[in-house]
Design an enzyme around this catalytic site. Structure first.
Site, mmCIF file in Angstrom:
data_model
loop_
_atom_site.group_PDB
_atom_site.id
_atom_site.type_symbol
_atom_site.label_atom_id
_atom_site.label_comp_id
_atom_site.label_asym_id
_atom_site.label_seq_id
_atom_site.Cartn_x
_atom_site.Cartn_y
_atom_site.Cartn_z
ATOM 1 N N LYS A 1 -19.545 23.197 55.997
ATOM 2 C CA LYS A 1 -19.352 24.566 56.496
ATOM 3 C C LYS A 1 -17.888 24.811 56.822
ATOM 4 O O LYS A 1 -17.190 23.909 57.276
ATOM 5 C CB LYS A 1 -20.210 24.739 57.769
ATOM 6 N N ILE B 1 -22.560 35.595 58.871
ATOM 7 C CA ILE B 1 -22.563 34.550 59.894
ATOM 8 C C ILE B 1 -21.294 34.654 60.738
ATOM 9 O O ILE B 1 -21.311 34.408 61.940
ATOM 10 C CB ILE B 1 -22.640 33.136 59.244
ATOM 11 N N ASN C 1 -14.333 22.563 53.711
ATOM 12 C CA ASN C 1 -14.030 23.979 53.485
ATOM 13 C C ASN C 1 -13.255 24.474 54.697
ATOM 14 O O ASN C 1 -13.643 24.224 55.835
ATOM 15 C CB ASN C 1 -15.356 24.720 53.291
ATOM 16 N N CYS D 1 -13.961 34.800 52.452
ATOM 17 C CA CYS D 1 -15.129 35.117 53.274
ATOM 18 C C CYS D 1 -15.120 36.591 53.645
ATOM 19 O O CYS D 1 -14.170 37.077 54.249
ATOM 20 C CB CYS D 1 -15.166 34.293 54.549
ATOM 21 N N LYS E 1 -11.001 28.665 46.809
ATOM 22 C CA LYS E 1 -12.240 29.389 46.522
ATOM 23 C C LYS E 1 -11.966 30.877 46.422
ATOM 24 O O LYS E 1 -11.498 31.505 47.369
ATOM 25 C CB LYS E 1 -13.262 29.104 47.625
ATOM 26 N N GLY F 1 -23.012 30.637 42.379
ATOM 27 C CA GLY F 1 -23.510 32.002 42.509
ATOM 28 C C GLY F 1 -24.897 32.077 41.910
ATOM 29 O O GLY F 1 -25.063 32.199 40.701
ATOM 30 N N THR G 1 -27.500 29.210 48.084
ATOM 31 C CA THR G 1 -28.731 29.796 48.612
ATOM 32 C C THR G 1 -29.985 29.002 48.209
ATOM 33 O O THR G 1 -30.947 28.959 48.968
ATOM 34 C CB THR G 1 -28.806 31.269 48.140
HETATM 35 C C1 LIG Z 1 -25.397 31.585 54.877
HETATM 36 C C2 LIG Z 1 -24.175 31.373 54.041
HETATM 37 C C3 LIG Z 1 -23.014 30.840 54.623
HETATM 38 C C4 LIG Z 1 -21.859 30.640 53.863
HETATM 39 N N1 LIG Z 1 -20.741 30.106 54.455
HETATM 40 C C5 LIG Z 1 -19.631 29.862 53.708
HETATM 41 C C6 LIG Z 1 -18.476 29.249 54.281
HETATM 42 O O1 LIG Z 1 -18.458 28.869 55.462
HETATM 43 N N2 LIG Z 1 -17.383 29.066 53.492
HETATM 44 C C7 LIG Z 1 -17.384 29.438 52.167
HETATM 45 O O2 LIG Z 1 -16.373 29.243 51.489
HETATM 46 N N3 LIG Z 1 -18.464 29.996 51.595
HETATM 47 C C8 LIG Z 1 -19.591 30.224 52.333
HETATM 48 N N4 LIG Z 1 -20.707 30.782 51.733
HETATM 49 C C9 LIG Z 1 -20.673 31.138 50.298
HETATM 50 C C10 LIG Z 1 -21.335 30.054 49.434
HETATM 51 O O3 LIG Z 1 -20.636 28.816 49.561
HETATM 52 C C11 LIG Z 1 -21.380 30.476 47.958
HETATM 53 O O4 LIG Z 1 -20.065 30.675 47.504
HETATM 54 C C12 LIG Z 1 -22.167 31.754 47.725
HETATM 55 O O5 LIG Z 1 -23.263 31.819 48.580
HETATM 56 C C13 LIG Z 1 -22.634 31.919 46.279
HETATM 57 O O6 LIG Z 1 -23.527 30.879 45.899
HETATM 58 P P1 LIG Z 1 -25.139 31.011 45.962
HETATM 59 O O7 LIG Z 1 -25.514 32.312 45.342
HETATM 60 O O8 LIG Z 1 -25.644 29.816 45.250
HETATM 61 O O9 LIG Z 1 -25.492 30.971 47.421
HETATM 62 C C14 LIG Z 1 -21.869 30.986 52.479
HETATM 63 C C15 LIG Z 1 -23.028 31.504 51.907
HETATM 64 C C16 LIG Z 1 -24.189 31.698 52.645
HETATM 65 C C17 LIG Z 1 -25.415 32.253 51.981
#
Ligand SMILES: Cc1cc2nc3c(=O)[nH]c(=O)nc-3n(C[C@H](O)[C@H](O)[C@H](O)COP(=O)(O)O)c2cc1C
Ligand SMILES: Cc1cc2nc3c(=O)[nH]c(=O)nc-3n(C[C@H](O)[C@H](O)[C@H](O)COP(=O)(O)OP(=O)(O)OC[C@H]3O[C@@H](n4cnc5c(N)ncnc54)[C@H](O)[C@@H]3O)c2cc1C
Ligand code: FES
Lengths: 265, 311
Positions: B51, B77, B105, B136, B171, B249, B272
């Site tokens: 995280k 969040i 991260n 973010c 990122k 994604g 996700t």
């Molecule tokens: C609940 C949640 C928290 C996330 N927290 C972070 C984070 O702290 N730092 C970050 O770079 N991306 C964060 N992301 C983004 C994910 O790492 C990812 O880039 C994004 O969700 C797309 O992938 P997915 O569709 O497989 O979830 C978060 C995503 C979700 C759903």
């Protein structure tokens, strides 16, 4: 503390029975023992076979017998509607047991349980465990109307006294369950070693917390929150407490009422 | 065709991070690894991304922070995290013991914050790579501001590059008109790899209460709903940079993952899907292996970017 064991299992549906209007009891079969399934903990249940709806749905552990898990749920949307259409013999995937349940370690002689609507779900199991410990249990059970009440035979069978209220007076006392609870709460001798457990809509929990506040009586409430993971990884389900945001799925869903700050939605 | 009896080699080198397979967890979807470790052995992963970490602990946004949307979810969040110091003291020791690459991260309010967190992590040891979250959408200061402004991207990557010799991933935000511009800048400033995509800025409304479903009003969209956008961006970026890419994604299974690898990602991250199906990354590793075996592909080299030119 012993390490949690979280299972991710597909289990067979033994029964999916409608008990009250849009309210079902799901019985699932397990090959292993359900030792870690304790009252107040929950499971995340598969609610589709496609990507929409996407997320699992959270349900309290309603009851456990050797190699059987029960969930009591109300159909309120797409996910629960899908679950209600599963038949015996179908398999359903679930993750659990999750979260922190009710505290059953403090020595008490008497427990007051307050349930609003589907808040009844975790109490069957809790009441059984309390009765096994020789605790006297009184259940306050409220709903909007009689047709939403589920049968309370399981409570009566283990010697629990049940008091009921409905908003429209169609069964039990007319009015809210917290009014009925408050009347009794006043009468209980403060010297009696007792504890309050509540589960239901947030306004009800807030009211119970208000009634018990500063009385010296411990009160545990079981919260609901929107959840994505149920595991403690997404930080999506938090509730504000005296020590900051805490995860409903991990530090909860059961919290000490005194620790909660209720200003969030 | 590859020889039938040798199993395909899934190992990859991600800009200096050796990984036994191309499957990672996406930041923010597997905490600091502790909860996931209760479900499966983390050594099955190519890498674990923790995280987002900031210099000071962050409270995060008020609830409700998440809601479900068609084939996806929104989150706001607000980067609730324990801060880099507590991470190093409390979480890192257990992570060092694992047989898996650990990627930290990082997020900051200003470029100097990013650099400081990265310096602390580098000095702590036991981290295999740094991922800069300049994308973010859920924090007012910092976050996406860096990833949607070319000058700010340049500044923060440059500063962080000087602060560490660890492999550096940047990122990227999808909330821009031309993601390749940002990819080029990050590469030019010394990024060893690029991760894409972060969440897409979105919103949902409860019409019965006439309120936004998230207390923060807007949040980041993730899950299958964003997959075609993510895939397109990986494809575009792969054609203009030389550094390896981590595609993410909406990846739910091995078939989704393979599509990203074909589009040019050297590794993929599962986000996700960890919520919906916690052991998904393990199944994805297995599924990629099966795909490679069935297609007669013996190594990742022959899979990454192996998209046929014409339809
Ligand atoms: C609940 C949640 C928290 C996330 N927290 C972070 C984070 O702290 N730092 C970050 O770079 N991306 C964060 N992301 C983004 C994910 O790492 C990812 O880039 C994004 O969700 C797309 O992938 P997915 O569709 O497989 O979830 C978060 C995503 C979700 C759903
Ligand atoms: C720890 C926990 C234990 C629970 N135990 C039970 C139980 O034993 N029995 C039971 O019937 N329900 C229980 N719930 C609520 C249950 O999870 C929701 O009713 C269910 O997710 C709704 O899914 P749906 O797809 O049918 O509804 P949706 O279409 O997703 O939504 C319909 C309505 O339900 C509300 N809702 C959606 N998700 C939740 C949620 N996580 N919590 C509360 N409301 C929600 C929505 O705001 C909306 O108003 C519990 C929730 C939690 C967090
Ligand atoms: S639901 Fe993900 S942390 Fe609680």
């Amino acid at each position: 503390m012993s390490r949690h064991i979280i299972r991710n299992v597909s289990s067979e549906i033994l029964e999916n029975q409608e008990l009250a209007v849009q309210t079902y009891r799901l019985t699932l079969s397990f090959a292993e023992d359900l030792h870690h399934f304790t009252p107040g903990r929950f499971v995340m249940v598969q609610a589709s076979t496609t990507r929409d709806p996407l997320l699992r749905r959270a349900f309290s552990i309603h009851d456990v017998s050797p190699q059987q898990l029960r969930i009591l749920y109300r159909v309120v949307g797409r996910g629960t509607e899908w679950i209600s259409r599963r038949k015996s013999g179908d398999t359903l995937n679930l993750v659990g047991p999750l979260g922190t349940g009710f505290d059953l370690t403090s020595p008490i002689r008497k427990a007051l349980l307050i349930a609003g609507g589907m808040g009844i779900a975790p109490f069957t199991f809790l009441a059984k465990r309390l009765r096994e410990q020789g605790v006297e249990v009184l259940l306050f059970y409220g709903a909007r109307t009689a047709s939403e009440l589920v049968p309370v035979d399981a409570f009566k069978a283990c010697g629990v006294s049940v008091l009921t209220a409905t908003d429209d007076g169609s069964r039990g006392e007319p009015g809210t369950i917290t009014e009925l609870f408050q009347e009794h709460f006043r009468k209980v001798e403060p010297s009696e070693a007792f504890k309050v457990y509540a589960c239901g809509p947030r306004p009800m929990l807030l009211e119970v917390a208000r009634i018990t506040r500063n009385t010296g009586v411990a009160c545990e409430v079981s919260l609901e929150s929107m959840m994505a993971c149920g595991l403690g990884t997404c930080m999506g389900c938090v509730m504000e407490t005296r020590t900051g945001y805490r995860r409903v799925c991990r530090e909860g869903p059961v919290f000490d009422a005194e620790d909660l700050l209720w200003n969030g939605r | 065709m590859g020889s039938g009896n040798t199993s395909p080699d899934l190992s990859v080198n991600l800009g200096g991070i050796p990984m036994k397979n191309p499957v990672m967890t996406a930041s923010g979807t597997s905490g600091y690894g502790e909860e996931i470790a209760e479900i499966y052995d983390l050594s099955a992963l190519g890498a674990l991304t923790v995280k987002g970490l900031s210099l000071e602990p962050q409270r995060g946004n008020p609830p409700p922070r998440i809601c479900e949307t068609p084939a996806g979810m929104l989150n706001a969040i607000g980067l609730q995290n324990i801060g880099v110091h507590a991470f190093i003291e409390e979480k890192l020791p257990a992570l060092r013991e694992l047989d898996v690459a650990v990627i930290a991260n990082v997020y900051g309010h200003c470029a100097e914050d990013y650099a400081e967190v990265v310096r602390l992590l580098t000095a702590a040891g036991g981290i295999d790579g740094i991922e800069l979250n300049i994308s973010c959408p859920n924090v007012k200061k910092g976050g996406m501001v860096f990833g949607t402004d070319p000058m700010a991207t340049r500044e923060v990557v440059r500063l962080v590059r000087r602060a560490t010799s660890l492999p550096l991933l940047v990122k990227l935000s999808p909330n821009v008109t031309d993601i390749t511009e940002f990819a080029r800048i990050a590469e030019g400033e010394g990024a060893d790899a690029l991760s894409l995509i972060n969440t897409l800025l979105g919103m949902a409304i409860d019409i019965s209460t006439r309120r936004p479903k998230l207390a923060n009003v807007m949040g980041g969209l993730s899950g299958p709903a964003i997959q075609p956008v993510a895939l397109r961006m990986v494809y575009q970026v792969a054609r203009v940079v030389k550094v390896p890419l981590v595609g993410m994604g909406g990846i739910m299974n091995a078939a989704d993952a393979v599509a990203f690898l074909l589009a040019g990602a050297s590794a993929i991250a599962v986000g996700t899907a960890n919520f919906v199906d916690p052991p998904a990354p393990v199944h994805i590793v297995q599924g990629i292996r099966e795909y490679m075996a069935a297609q007669g592909i013996d190594s990742m080299e022959n899979l990454v970017g192996a998209l046929e030119k014409d339809v």
